[in-house]
Design a protein around this motif. Structure first.
Motif, PDB file in Angstrom:
ATOM      1  N   LEU A  35       1.190  -1.060  -0.076  1.00 44.28           N
ATOM      2  CA  LEU A  35      -0.133   0.033  -0.064  1.00 44.28           C
ATOM      3  C   LEU A  35       0.512   1.443  -0.162  1.00 44.28           C
ATOM      4  O   LEU A  35       0.280   2.315  -0.864  1.00 44.28           O
ATOM      5  N   GLU A  36       2.325   0.872   0.640  1.00 44.79           N
ATOM      6  CA  GLU A  36       2.358   2.423   0.554  1.00 44.79           C
ATOM      7  C   GLU A  36       3.368   2.724  -0.543  1.00 44.79           C
ATOM      8  O   GLU A  36       3.598   4.106  -0.498  1.00 44.79           O
ATOM      9  N   ARG A  37       3.604   1.925  -1.183  1.00 43.96           N
ATOM     10  CA  ARG A  37       4.194   2.452  -2.800  1.00 43.96           C
ATOM     11  C   ARG A  37       2.935   2.694  -3.724  1.00 43.96           C
ATOM     12  O   ARG A  37       3.412   2.304  -5.273  1.00 43.96           O
ATOM     13  N   GLY A  38       2.609   1.178  -3.646  1.00 43.15           N
ATOM     14  CA  GLY A  38       0.648   1.478  -4.211  1.00 43.15           C
ATOM     15  C   GLY A  38       1.161   0.639  -5.697  1.00 43.15           C
ATOM     16  O   GLY A  38       0.332   0.695  -6.766  1.00 43.15           O
ATOM     17  N   VAL A  39       1.657  -0.493  -5.416  1.00 46.00           N
ATOM     18  CA  VAL A  39       1.830  -1.709  -6.140  1.00 46.00           C
ATOM     19  C   VAL A  39       1.053  -3.205  -5.927  1.00 46.00           C
ATOM     20  O   VAL A  39       1.183  -2.782  -4.755  1.00 46.00           O
ATOM     21  N   LEU A  40       1.461  -3.856  -6.750  1.00 46.48           N
ATOM     22  CA  LEU A  40       0.784  -5.244  -6.322  1.00 46.48           C
ATOM     23  C   LEU A  40       1.855  -5.389  -6.938  1.00 46.48           C
ATOM     24  O   LEU A  40       3.036  -5.343  -7.821  1.00 46.48           O
ATOM     25  N   VAL A  41       2.755  -7.057  -6.119  1.00 48.06           N
ATOM     26  CA  VAL A  41       3.662  -7.488  -6.308  1.00 48.06           C
ATOM     27  C   VAL A  41       3.537  -8.680  -6.810  1.00 48.06           C
ATOM     28  O   VAL A  41       3.000  -9.657  -5.865  1.00 48.06           O
ATOM     29  N   LEU A  42       3.510  -9.704  -7.728  1.00 49.28           N
ATOM     30  CA  LEU A  42       3.093 -10.428  -8.438  1.00 49.28           C
ATOM     31  C   LEU A  42       4.081 -11.877  -7.603  1.00 49.28           C
ATOM     32  O   LEU A  42       4.732 -11.037  -7.708  1.00 49.28           O
ATOM     33  N   ALA A  43       3.348 -12.963  -7.822  1.00 48.23           N
ATOM     34  CA  ALA A  43       4.615 -13.778  -7.946  1.00 48.23           C
ATOM     35  C   ALA A  43       6.013 -14.020  -8.564  1.00 48.23           C
ATOM     36  O   ALA A  43       6.828 -14.386  -8.212  1.00 48.23           O
ATOM     37  N   SER A  44       6.091 -13.064  -9.951  1.00 48.86           N
ATOM     38  CA  SER A  44       7.321 -13.887 -10.695  1.00 48.86           C
ATOM     39  C   SER A  44       8.410 -12.582 -10.005  1.00 48.86           C
ATOM     40  O   SER A  44       9.539 -12.255 -10.400  1.00 48.86           O
ATOM     41  N   GLY A  45       7.352 -11.773  -9.578  1.00 49.47           N
ATOM     42  CA  GLY A  45       8.730 -10.958  -8.894  1.00 49.47           C
ATOM     43  C   GLY A  45       8.478  -9.186  -9.397  1.00 49.47           C
ATOM     44  O   GLY A  45       8.057  -7.732  -8.777  1.00 49.47           O
ATOM     45  N   GLU A  46       7.227  -8.960 -10.896  1.00 51.56           N
ATOM     46  CA  GLU A  46       6.848  -7.803 -11.322  1.00 51.56           C
ATOM     47  C   GLU A  46       6.077  -7.228 -10.068  1.00 51.56           C
ATOM     48  O   GLU A  46       5.178  -7.832 -10.104  1.00 51.56           O
ATOM     49  N   THR A  47       6.086  -5.771 -10.687  1.00 48.16           N
ATOM     50  CA  THR A  47       5.087  -5.188  -9.712  1.00 48.16           C
ATOM     51  C   THR A  47       4.218  -4.433 -10.930  1.00 48.16           C
ATOM     52  O   THR A  47       4.416  -4.076 -11.937  1.00 48.16           O
ATOM     53  N   LEU A  48       2.987  -4.478 -10.400  1.00 51.96           N
ATOM     54  CA  LEU A  48       2.058  -3.975 -10.869  1.00 51.96           C
ATOM     55  C   LEU A  48       1.815  -2.810 -10.192  1.00 51.96           C
ATOM     56  O   LEU A  48       0.691  -2.475  -9.200  1.00 51.96           O
ATOM     57  N   PRO A  49       1.003  -1.399 -11.084  1.00 49.57           N
ATOM     58  CA  PRO A  49       0.423  -0.368  -9.595  1.00 49.57           C
ATOM     59  C   PRO A  49      -1.166  -0.480 -10.358  1.00 49.57           C
ATOM     60  O   PRO A  49      -1.722  -0.619 -11.034  1.00 49.57           O
ATOM     61  N   PHE A  50      -1.468   0.125  -8.627  1.00 45.50           N
ATOM     62  CA  PHE A  50      -2.847   0.138  -8.280  1.00 45.50           C
ATOM     63  C   PHE A  50      -3.476   1.736  -8.893  1.00 45.50           C
ATOM     64  O   PHE A  50      -2.629   2.488  -8.133  1.00 45.50           O
ATOM     65  N   LYS A  51      -4.915   1.375  -8.937  1.00 45.66           N
ATOM     66  CA  LYS A  51      -5.281   3.139  -8.966  1.00 45.66           C
ATOM     67  C   LYS A  51      -5.199   3.749  -7.455  1.00 45.66           C
ATOM     68  O   LYS A  51      -5.603   2.969  -6.498  1.00 45.66           O
ATOM     69  N   PRO A  52      -5.064   4.780  -7.900  1.00 42.03           N
ATOM     70  CA  PRO A  52      -4.992   5.403  -6.132  1.00 42.03           C
ATOM     71  C   PRO A  52      -6.378   6.058  -5.410  1.00 42.03           C
ATOM     72  O   PRO A  52      -6.957   5.813  -5.640  1.00 42.03           O
ATOM     73  N   ILE A  53      -5.975   6.014  -4.032  1.00 43.34           N
ATOM     74  CA  ILE A  53      -7.696   5.488  -3.439  1.00 43.34           C
ATOM     75  C   ILE A  53      -7.502   6.617  -3.836  1.00 43.34           C
ATOM     76  O   ILE A  53      -7.041   7.875  -2.989  1.00 43.34           O
ATOM     77  N   ALA A  54      -8.897   7.196  -4.104  1.00 40.85           N
ATOM     78  CA  ALA A  54      -9.897   8.694  -3.557  1.00 40.85           C
ATOM     79  C   ALA A  54      -9.549   9.299  -2.152  1.00 40.85           C
ATOM     80  O   ALA A  54      -9.773   8.816  -1.043  1.00 40.85           O
ATOM     81  N   ARG A  55      -9.464  10.597  -2.113  1.00 48.28           N
ATOM     82  CA  ARG A  55      -9.244  11.441  -1.075  1.00 48.28           C
ATOM     83  C   ARG A  55     -10.071  10.865   0.180  1.00 48.28           C
ATOM     84  O   ARG A  55      -9.916  10.674   1.528  1.00 48.28           O
ATOM     85  N   GLU A  56     -11.850  11.095  -0.496  1.00 47.70           N
ATOM     86  CA  GLU A  56     -12.468  11.069   0.253  1.00 47.70           C
ATOM     87  C   GLU A  56     -12.519   9.496   1.067  1.00 47.70           C
ATOM     88  O   GLU A  56     -14.525   9.336   1.715  1.00 47.70           O
ATOM     89  N   VAL A  57     -12.088   9.006   0.284  1.00 50.01           N
ATOM     90  CA  VAL A  57     -13.224   7.413   0.029  1.00 50.01           C
ATOM     91  C   VAL A  57     -11.611   6.882   1.378  1.00 50.01           C
ATOM     92  O   VAL A  57     -11.600   6.156   2.444  1.00 50.01           O
ATOM     93  N   LEU A  58     -10.206   7.567   1.254  1.00 53.21           N
ATOM     94  CA  LEU A  58      -9.171   7.594   2.465  1.00 53.21           C
ATOM     95  C   LEU A  58      -9.333   7.889   3.242  1.00 53.21           C
ATOM     96  O   LEU A  58      -9.342   7.663   4.373  1.00 53.21           O
ATOM     97  N   GLU A  59     -10.107   9.235   3.765  1.00 54.12           N
ATOM     98  CA  GLU A  59     -11.008   9.839   4.911  1.00 54.12           C
ATOM     99  C   GLU A  59     -11.772   8.618   5.472  1.00 54.12           C
ATOM    100  O   GLU A  59     -11.288   8.338   6.911  1.00 54.12           O
TER     101      GLU A  59
END
Lengths: 169, 421
Positions: A125-149
């Motif tokens: 969550l800190e880096r905003g990525v998924l780390v796949l089994a292969s080691g590859e990283t994949l970004p996910f969409k940032p969480i909206a501000r109002e949702v984060l609150e």
């Protein structure tokens, strides 16, 4: 939701997984998450509740959680030990319910193509990525501000408690 | 850019702003909140846990409609809890078993144009037919709105649907919305506001509009809005609501330069959604002849007087196929009483239908007509997901009440226009 890193094995499902598939109508007099969890995604495949004992992340296609507003769907997944759902996209009521209940929901376009059922997956969550089994990283969409609150408050009920006790706006 | 939508105008007013932008988050005053016996208990848990008083119980509407009357001890216990809750919190708008499906009762003189209404049920979108902003929420958000009188919303991007022409005989609101779902797909309007306009509005009765707004959620729409016109005003007057037309000008039909979707009503045919998605839509001719075991007319989508009327017109003097059970569930007590007074119920019973008390029973696989393994159902309700009406092995086709009635007579999916006189 102070979790920075979520790790688990993945259950991969398809597009348009509806709330009747997540928790069929015949179980709707139940509200206990543990009991509901015994039937999580049973509508899709009766073998899934058993599988979820060792899978804690669901990777889905488009429009996950479409259909009814039943919060039981989120409770069932939580009750079955699911920590996060990663999907191409979510239906809106399910998405809000998940946030309000502290089920992590992440939109990650293209993730499903790269992830195989049973894979290990790390959500950083800190880096905003998924780390796949292969080691590859994949970004996910940032969480909206109002949702984060809401997430930061510990869910909507916690936010509500604060507002009621402080006479907040 | 200012948003050209009634949805945005309602949300701006409700949040004390002159105007709002698409994507902007607003905290809006909520006029009414609806909960029922499936989604309500989770909201009650939260209210009980917080030991909170309800500041405005007059804005809360509580329905015991999904299990009506109760088919099980667990449902009865939920109902008991609700009755105690309603007394404790002085909830006057408490609708016990038999009063009807929440969404039907809410449009029988409860919801008014311009209001913001949330319901712990996805088909809350129905009330948008009365030029209100109405959307489904989860139980936790319903509890939040009950306790605070407000909720946050992202102003949705409008998806303008222009209607032209007039509806042919035996083609109605259900066929309109199924056609729209067929074009947009199951998530084609996700997070968006369906805003209806165009000269074709005049061809749509309030009953048609409720059906269309109801099923708008099946393509993911956050809400649906019909502007207020003479048809809306006449309908509201039946319930003693006299809208002040000058103060409601912001809810009137408006011009849209390039609608996202234009539908010519003249060209519409009866439509059917095949298993297992409401957006899996084909003209009835594609599935004619498919054998059916059960036919269901009812639900918040199509259990209104007009729906029973068209079914009775087709069924009058005829007899349902001996291989088919036809279950008819009027959507509310008011609908049932009117259908009884006008002789529709007798026509349905004489044709071999089973008429049940008002409620949600069969539509969500609760009771009063649960589908068995490998059974084929043709239903006027709103969802045909796997397991929706009972067995995961059942196959559900969605259609208008006219198509369901004609199919019940023939024992297989049938174009109702064969019964045109």
């Amino acid at each position: 939701m102070s979790l920075r890193r979520i790790e688990g094995r993945v259950l991969v499902v398809g597009d348009n997984v509806d709330t009747d598939a997540i928790v069929p109508g015949r179980y709707l007099t139940i509200t206990d998450p543990k009991e509901l969890g015994k039937h999580a995604l049973e509508g899709l495949d009766p073998a899934i509740p058993g599988k979820l004992k060792e899978r804690s992340i669901i990777v889905a296609g488009r429009n996950f959680g479409c259909g009814s507003s039943r919060e039981h769907a989120v409770l069932a997944l939580l009750g079955a030990g699911v920590k996060a759902v990663v999907a191409e996209s979510f239906a809106r009521i399910f998405y809000r319910n998940a946030i309000n209940r502290g089920l992590l929901v992440l939109e990650a376009p293209g993730a499903r193509q790269k992830i195989t059922d049973g894979d290990k997956l790390v959500i950083d969550l800190e880096r905003g990525v998924l780390v796949l089994a292969s080691g590859e990283t994949l970004p996910f969409k940032p969480i909206a501000r109002e949702v984060l609150e809401i997430v930061e408050a510990g869910g909507l009920v916690e936010k509500l408690k604060k507002e009621l006790h402080h006479g907040g706006r | 850019m200012a948003v050209n939508s009634i949805t945005a105008r309602i949300l701006a007013r409700a949040s004390g702003k002159d105007r709002v932008e698409v994507g902007e988050t607003v905290v809006a005053k909520v006029d009414k909140v609806m909960i029922h016996d499936v989604t309500g208990p989770i909201a009650l848990d939260i209210i009980d846990d917080l030991k909170a008083g309800i500041p405005s119980p007059e804005n809360l509407y509580v329905f015991l409609d999904h299990y009506s009357p109760s088919p099980s001890i667990s449902a009865s216990n939920i109902h008991r809890r609700f009755r105690i809750f309603a007394k404790t919190h002085k909830v006057a708008n408490f609708f016990d078993v038999g009063e009807g499906v929440c969404h039907q009762v809410m449009v029988e003189g409860v919801v008014r144009p311009g209001e913001v209404v949330v319901g712990a049920d996805s088909h809350t979108t129905t009330y948008g037919a009365l030029a209100a902003f109405a959307t489904g929420v989860g139980s936790t958000e319903a509890a939040y709105a009950i306790l605070t009188g407000k909720l946050w919303f992202k102003v949705p991007e409008p998806l303008h649907v222009r209607l032209e022409g007039t509806l042919p005989s035996y083609v109605n609101g259900k066929d309109v919305v199924l056609s729209i779902l067929g074009v947009l797909g199951q998530e084609g309007a996700n997070y968006r506001a369906l805003e209806f306009g165009g000269p074709g509005l005049r061809a749509l009765s309030m009953s048609d509009r409720f059906t269309i707004a109801n099923m708008s959620v099946e393509c993911g729409a956050k809400n649906a809005v019909f502007p207020i016109d003479d048809i809306t005003v006449n309908y509201l007057e039946e319930f003693g609501i006299l809208p002040n037309s000058s103060s409601l000008s912001y809810l009137k039909p408006y011009e849209v330069e390039s609608p996202h979707l234009t539908l010519n009503l003249d060209a519409l045919e009866p439509m059917v959604a095949k298993p297992h998605s409401p957006a899996n839509v084909v003209p009835v001719s594609d599935v004619e002849g498919v054998r059916v075991d059960t036919a269901f007319i009812g639900s918040c989508t199509n259990g209104r007087y007009e729906d029973l009327l068209i079914a009775a017109k087709i069924l009058k003097g005829r007899r349902v196929s001996k291989d088919v059970r036809l279950v008819v569930t009027p959507a509310s007590r008011r609908v049932l009483v009117r259908a009884l007074q006008d002789g529709l119920i007798k026509i349905l019973l004489d044709a071999g239908a089973v008429v049940t008390p008002p409620g949600c029973g069969a539509c969500f696989g609760g009771h009063l007509g649960v589908a068995g393994d490998d059974e084929v159902v043709i239903s006027s309700s709103n969802r045909n997901f796997v397991g929706r009406m009972g067995s995961p092995k059942a196959r559900i086709y969605l259609a208008s009440p006219a198509t369901v009635a004609a199919s019940a007579l023939e024992g297989c999916i049938t174009d109702p226009r064969h019964y045109l006189e």
